[in-house]
Design a protein around this motif. Sequence first.
Motif, PDB file in Angstrom:
ATOM      1  N   ASP A   1       0.834  -1.231   0.178  1.00 36.21           N
ATOM      2  CA  ASP A   1      -0.021   0.023  -0.136  1.00 36.21           C
ATOM      3  C   ASP A   1       0.748   1.057   0.100  1.00 36.21           C
ATOM      4  O   ASP A   1       1.857   1.206   0.622  1.00 36.21           O
ATOM      5  CB  ASP A   1      -1.017   0.077   1.347  1.00 36.21           C
TER       6      ASP A   1
ATOM      7  N   GLY B   1       0.077  -5.000   0.904  1.00 35.97           N
ATOM      8  CA  GLY B   1      -0.795  -4.873   0.197  1.00 35.97           C
ATOM      9  C   GLY B   1      -1.713  -6.150  -0.057  1.00 35.97           C
ATOM     10  O   GLY B   1      -1.563  -7.277   0.841  1.00 35.97           O
ATOM     11  N   SER B   2      -2.684  -6.199  -0.946  1.00 34.63           N
ATOM     12  CA  SER B   2      -3.563  -7.412  -1.162  1.00 34.63           C
ATOM     13  C   SER B   2      -3.154  -8.462  -1.653  1.00 34.63           C
ATOM     14  O   SER B   2      -3.290  -9.639  -1.505  1.00 34.63           O
ATOM     15  CB  SER B   2      -4.849  -6.936  -1.770  1.00 34.63           C
ATOM     16  N   CYS B   3      -1.917  -8.269  -2.467  1.00 33.14           N
ATOM     17  CA  CYS B   3      -1.473  -9.301  -3.430  1.00 33.14           C
ATOM     18  C   CYS B   3      -0.267 -10.353  -2.522  1.00 33.14           C
ATOM     19  O   CYS B   3      -0.077 -11.297  -2.963  1.00 33.14           O
ATOM     20  CB  CYS B   3      -0.280  -8.833  -4.248  1.00 33.14           C
TER      21      CYS B   3
ATOM     22  N   GLU C   1       0.835 -12.114   1.404  1.00 33.18           N
ATOM     23  CA  GLU C   1       0.217 -12.484   2.630  1.00 33.18           C
ATOM     24  C   GLU C   1       1.006 -11.842   3.966  1.00 33.18           C
ATOM     25  O   GLU C   1       0.575 -11.403   4.788  1.00 33.18           O
ATOM     26  CB  GLU C   1       0.223 -13.906   2.744  1.00 33.18           C
TER      27      GLU C   1
END
Lengths: 202, 277
Positions: free
Chosen positions: B191, B243-245, B247
């Motif tokens: 992010d 970020g979301s991609c 873990e």
Amino acid sequence: MILVNIFSSRRTFIFTSFKENMIGIRRFIQPLLGFHTSAVQCAEPMKKKKKMDPSIIRHREQRKMKRIERSIRKLERVERPLKPLDETQIPLSLKYEIPIRQRQLQPISQDIELSQRELLVAWSHHKQKEAERDLACIRKLLDAQGKALKELKLESEELYIEATQLDLSLLPYKAVGPTRTPQIKGYDPPDGDYIDVSRKWE
Amino acid sequence: MALPRTCINLSRLTSTSDKICMRLSSFASTQTAKEKWDLLSAVCLERKPVIARNLLPIEKEVLSMAQKMEYRLSLKSDHEIQLEKDRQRQERIKQGDADDSDMDQASLNSAQDFEDASVEELSKFPFADRITEADKEKDQKSLDRMLDRHLLLVVRQKLGTSSVWILPQGQRQEGETMRQAAERVLAESFDGKVQSRFLGNAPCGFYKYKYPKHIREQDGNSIGAKVFFFKAHVTSDSPLKKGSCIEDFAWLGRDELDSYLPEKYRKSVTEFLIDED
């Protein structure tokens, strides 16, 4: 007006040309024997020097001194331009201070000198191994990159050409080396920060 | 497949049929040899050392020897001359043959006082610690750890069914160069903008792996992936937000890579990392 010097060779002109009038001329020349003439001067005679009033002379010299002193003070008030580093000189006074500044130390003992030499040999070995390791590391990095580029070329010529383009944003490359201790977070220098106000000519 | 017309003409010109056979077989081999591999870009993001390493024993010895030699070869500085003069003046005052100028000079601040004040100021200066709090807590998400060594960004990504600790990677999309893909992968993994500097357009390393059999054998799928690594330096020390991609992420030193990265992958990765002793 030509002033004739009777002791010069021009006299012969008067005596030899008119022999019959020589007696008459001799009568004319004799009373002029005491007449002296100078060489040809294409100038005026010197003017007679007038004597100045000593108080006026003193006054004039005082005024000159004052003018010079005033100009010296003006120059000193203005900031002296800095000398370029290339023009700096070692102060001459240091030349005469060398005997005062030399240290009087005991010569190094044989043992210490021997140990110093051994240490330098060990140091050279250490630095040589370090250099070998660095070169091996560089070679390894270059090999890895070469391999990657070769594989990329096999996959796609286009991508390979893109990969081998120069990246000019990297130049000029600037890196700040590691320091002994890390930066103090939020440090406020007591003397303040340096703000570079040097002129840039671009 | 139909014979190309040129081959039929050649057969009329030459008596041997070997040439035709050779042409046919080479045509066939180039078709099957062109396997389909996915092209992936990965980012090798490093935090370079901030402080210098501690001196080795031999370095310390040589340093002290060099300093002693320098002292022997040097001339006395103004400060040392002043110290000597002060000492001589003190001697004269003690023995009683001091003159007025000596008494005047003695009342001023002596060079020894100045030296003592300077030494005290240095000892009182609050230098930052070389071993930070992050070192003590072993916080692997912090960039303040191991300031004298390199830190490498490693993320846990889901590849197929399992999650592995690898360098952030992603597939190259249409119209991208490999470097642009790497930059995109880094931006998508975290992010906010990651302040980084990529070192050139060329990849620094390479790794390839095959997909499991059941995926390979499906039509239209690639055999495996070819990963091209791109080196970058991280330029800010603000902490990253996942970020979301991905873990999880961690900043690891060279010694810690063993326990995180898979064996073969780690071997390929260490090929393009600078050695640290």
